[in-house]
Design a protein around this motif. Structure first.
Motif, PDB file in Angstrom:
ATOM      1  N   PRO A 101       0.810  -1.221   0.000  1.00  0.00           N
ATOM      2  CA  PRO A 101       0.000   0.000   0.000  1.00  0.00           C
ATOM      3  C   PRO A 101       0.847   1.276   0.000  1.00  0.00           C
ATOM      4  CG  PRO A 101      -0.927  -1.587   1.528  1.00  0.00           C
ATOM      5  CD  PRO A 101       0.409  -2.142   1.076  1.00  0.00           C
ATOM      6  N   GLY A 105       1.120   3.705  -3.070  1.00  0.00           N
ATOM      7  CA  GLY A 105       0.709   5.065  -2.735  1.00  0.00           C
ATOM      8  C   GLY A 105       1.658   6.102  -3.305  1.00  0.00           C
ATOM      9  N   ASN A 110      -3.754   4.895  -5.072  1.00  0.00           N
ATOM     10  CA  ASN A 110      -4.804   4.710  -4.076  1.00  0.00           C
ATOM     11  C   ASN A 110      -5.976   5.668  -4.259  1.00  0.00           C
ATOM     12  OD1 ASN A 110      -3.068   2.812  -2.988  1.00  0.00           O
ATOM     13  ND2 ASN A 110      -2.270   4.221  -1.450  1.00  0.00           N
ATOM     14  N   GLU A 111      -5.669   6.914  -4.610  1.00  0.00           N
ATOM     15  CA  GLU A 111      -6.729   7.927  -4.711  1.00  0.00           C
ATOM     16  C   GLU A 111      -7.514   7.853  -6.009  1.00  0.00           C
ATOM     17  OE1 GLU A 111      -3.258   9.931  -4.696  1.00  0.00           O
ATOM     18  OE2 GLU A 111      -3.195   8.566  -3.020  1.00  0.00           O
ATOM     19  N   SER A 118      -9.478  -1.198  -6.624  1.00  0.00           N
ATOM     20  CA  SER A 118      -8.663  -1.257  -5.400  1.00  0.00           C
ATOM     21  C   SER A 118      -8.776  -2.625  -4.735  1.00  0.00           C
ATOM     22  CB  SER A 118      -9.083  -0.172  -4.418  1.00  0.00           C
ATOM     23  OG  SER A 118      -8.780   1.090  -4.937  1.00  0.00           O
ATOM     24  N   ARG A 122      -5.745  -5.304  -4.215  1.00  0.00           N
ATOM     25  CA  ARG A 122      -5.442  -5.929  -2.924  1.00  0.00           C
ATOM     26  C   ARG A 122      -5.470  -7.456  -3.037  1.00  0.00           C
ATOM     27  NH1 ARG A 122      -8.084  -1.424  -0.919  1.00  0.00           N
ATOM     28  NH2 ARG A 122     -10.133  -2.399  -0.933  1.00  0.00           N
TER      29      ARG A 122
END
Length: 138
Positions: A101, A105, A110-111, A118, A122
């Motif tokens: 992560p 990031g 992530n955003e 997402s 994962r």
């Protein structure tokens, strides 16, 4: 901890000004990946939890983690390429130490990914970590 390939990718992302350029770059990374042979598109290699179809074929050689992957969605193929840059070539014992992560990031992923993407990302990271952990114990 990141591989030199991922560091190069992070530097490239730092030069891309907006998310659309980064998004296109991720797609281009996916297009550049060699296709996964159809013989490996089997249920055992399919990653659950992804909105699109995703297959990851792990390969362990000389104690190092490597994998091939493919998806029917271009952005997801690109995400597989990003994960390849993050993990490929690491000793299997180090794969679990990667803070995925945090590293992802750094790319601003992530955003900008939908919740489905997402969740799929994962799920791919978890599959990679589980496979490497099993190989490290073998």
């Amino acid at each position: 901890m990141a591989t030199p390939a991922f560091e190069d990718l992070a530097e490239t992302f730092a030069f891309l000004d907006d998310w659309e350029d980064r998004y296109r770059h991720v797609i281009d990374l996916g297009k550049a990946m060699p296709p996964l042979d159809d013989s490996f598109k089997v249920p055992a290699l399919k990653v659950d939890g992804c909105a699109s179809q995703v297959w990851l074929r792990p390969m362990i050689a000389d104690g190092r983690f490597e994998f091939q992957g493919e998806s029917d969605a271009m952005i997801v193929r690109g995400l597989i390429a990003v994960l390849h840059a993050l993990y490929a070539g690491l000793p299997v014992a180090e794969v679990g130490r990667v803070d995925a992560p945090a590293e992802l990031g750094r790319l601003g992923l992530n955003e900008h990914l939908s919740s489905q993407r997402s969740n799929g990302l994962r799920a791919m990271v978890e599959r990679i970590r589980q496979t490497a952990a099993a190989a490290a114990q073998a």
